[in-house]
Design an enzyme around this catalytic site. Sequence first.
Site, PDB file in Angstrom:
ATOM      1  N   SER A 156      27.726  10.208  34.684  1.00  0.00           N
ATOM      2  CA  SER A 156      27.850   8.758  34.751  1.00  0.00           C
ATOM      3  C   SER A 156      29.319   8.317  34.702  1.00  0.00           C
ATOM      4  O   SER A 156      30.141   8.772  35.478  1.00  0.00           O
ATOM      5  CB  SER A 156      27.033   8.133  33.614  1.00  0.00           C
ATOM      6  N   ASP A 290      19.355   6.100  41.381  1.00  0.00           N
ATOM      7  CA  ASP A 290      18.715   6.822  40.277  1.00  0.00           C
ATOM      8  C   ASP A 290      18.283   5.882  39.153  1.00  0.00           C
ATOM      9  O   ASP A 290      18.151   6.290  38.009  1.00  0.00           O
ATOM     10  CB  ASP A 290      19.654   7.913  39.739  1.00  0.00           C
ATOM     11  N   HIS A 312      18.591   8.465  36.118  1.00  0.00           N
ATOM     12  CA  HIS A 312      19.964   8.605  35.645  1.00  0.00           C
ATOM     13  C   HIS A 312      20.080   9.506  34.419  1.00  0.00           C
ATOM     14  O   HIS A 312      20.969  10.356  34.345  1.00  0.00           O
ATOM     15  CB  HIS A 312      20.535   7.224  35.326  1.00  0.00           C
TER      16      HIS A 312
END
Length: 343
Positions: A156, A290, A312
Site C-alpha cells: 500500500s 482491490d 487490499h
Amino acid sequence: METVINNNDKRCQAMRSTFPLAILASSLITATVTHADQTANDQTYRVCNVSGCQTSLINQTVNRMEEYTKTQYPIVLVHGINGYAEQVFKDKNNNTVQREYWPTIPQRIYEGGAKVFVVAVAAFDSPVARGMQLLDQVKQIKALTGATKVNLIAHSQGAQTARFVAAAIPESVASVTSIAGTNKGTPVASASNLLLFPVVSQLVAYFGNNILEAIDHEDYQQHLIRDLVMLSPIGAANFNSRYPQAVPSDCGNGSAEVNGVKYYSMGGAQSAAWSAIFFGAGVFRDSSNDTIVGRCSTHLGTVLNDKYPLDHTGLVNRGKNPQNLDVPSIYRTQANRLKGIGL
C-alpha cells in the site's frame, strides 16, 4: 521451483497501529540487538522500530528448511497506512493477544533461508516523513547484518515510502517490490478534501495526533490529514513529480531498473462486490481495483501480476481470500526471483 500463483528538525520516532475504525491497541517493542554476528543465530525474523531490532515475539521458532528464498541481501517488509510490524499485548481479560500485519509471510520467507526484517514507521504520515523513518532503519539493518543493500517489499502506502528511500540512497537498495501500492494514489483518499472544513479538520488532527498516540504508547507523531492528502491522486502525482522512478506514464510497465534499483509490482482484483461498497471503492469508475487501490495505480517497474483475486488486505494475508490462495507463496516466489538475479 515454486509455482507463481496466477493470474521525512526532528525525525518522527516509533510506530502506531490503529485506524479510527479499528480496534485501538498496540505494544512497544523495546529490546535492541546490537551485534551483527547475532543475525545468523536468530531463530526467526527480526522486528525493527525506532528502538532497534529484536527477534520477533511471535512464532519465535521457524525452522530453516531449504534455501529457496536465500537472497544475497536482507528482505525488509514495509507496512502501509494504519500499519505496524507486530503487536503482543494483554486484553481486558489479561489474555495475551498477538497481531501481525503480515501473518505468516515473514516466517515463510525466513524458513527459505532469507534474512527477514519487519519494520515499523508512522501509521499516518506523508510518504516522505515515513521514508525518513524507514531510511534510518535501513541503515540500521545494514549495520546489523553487514549487508551493503536491502530488498524492500512494501504494501500500500509503503510502496511510496520505499520509493523515497530508493531515491534517497539507491546505493543501499537492491530492489523495491510494490504490493498493492498507492503509486498513483487512490480516489478513496480524496475524501480528505472534506477535511478542509475547519472544525472537522481540527477534530481529526487532535484525534490522530493525540488520542491515538496516548492509547498506543508510541513515540511517532501521527498526521492523518497529511497522510490522506498525499494518498489522493493529486497528492500522489505531486509525490511522483519529485520521485518518479519506475512509475509508468500509463497503465503499463514502468522502468525495470533505475539508478541500479530493480522495481517490481503486484496488485489485486476486487474479490467481492460487497467489499467495494464497504470500503468506499464505489468511487472507482470501473471494477478493476482491490477495493482500495485501482489496478493501474499499483503498477511500478515490472508488473508481475495485477489481477490476484484478493482485496487490499488480502494481499498481506489478512483480508478476503475466496480462492484460498497460498498468499505467503507469492512473497516466497518473489524472494526466489530476487535470489535468481543475485539480489
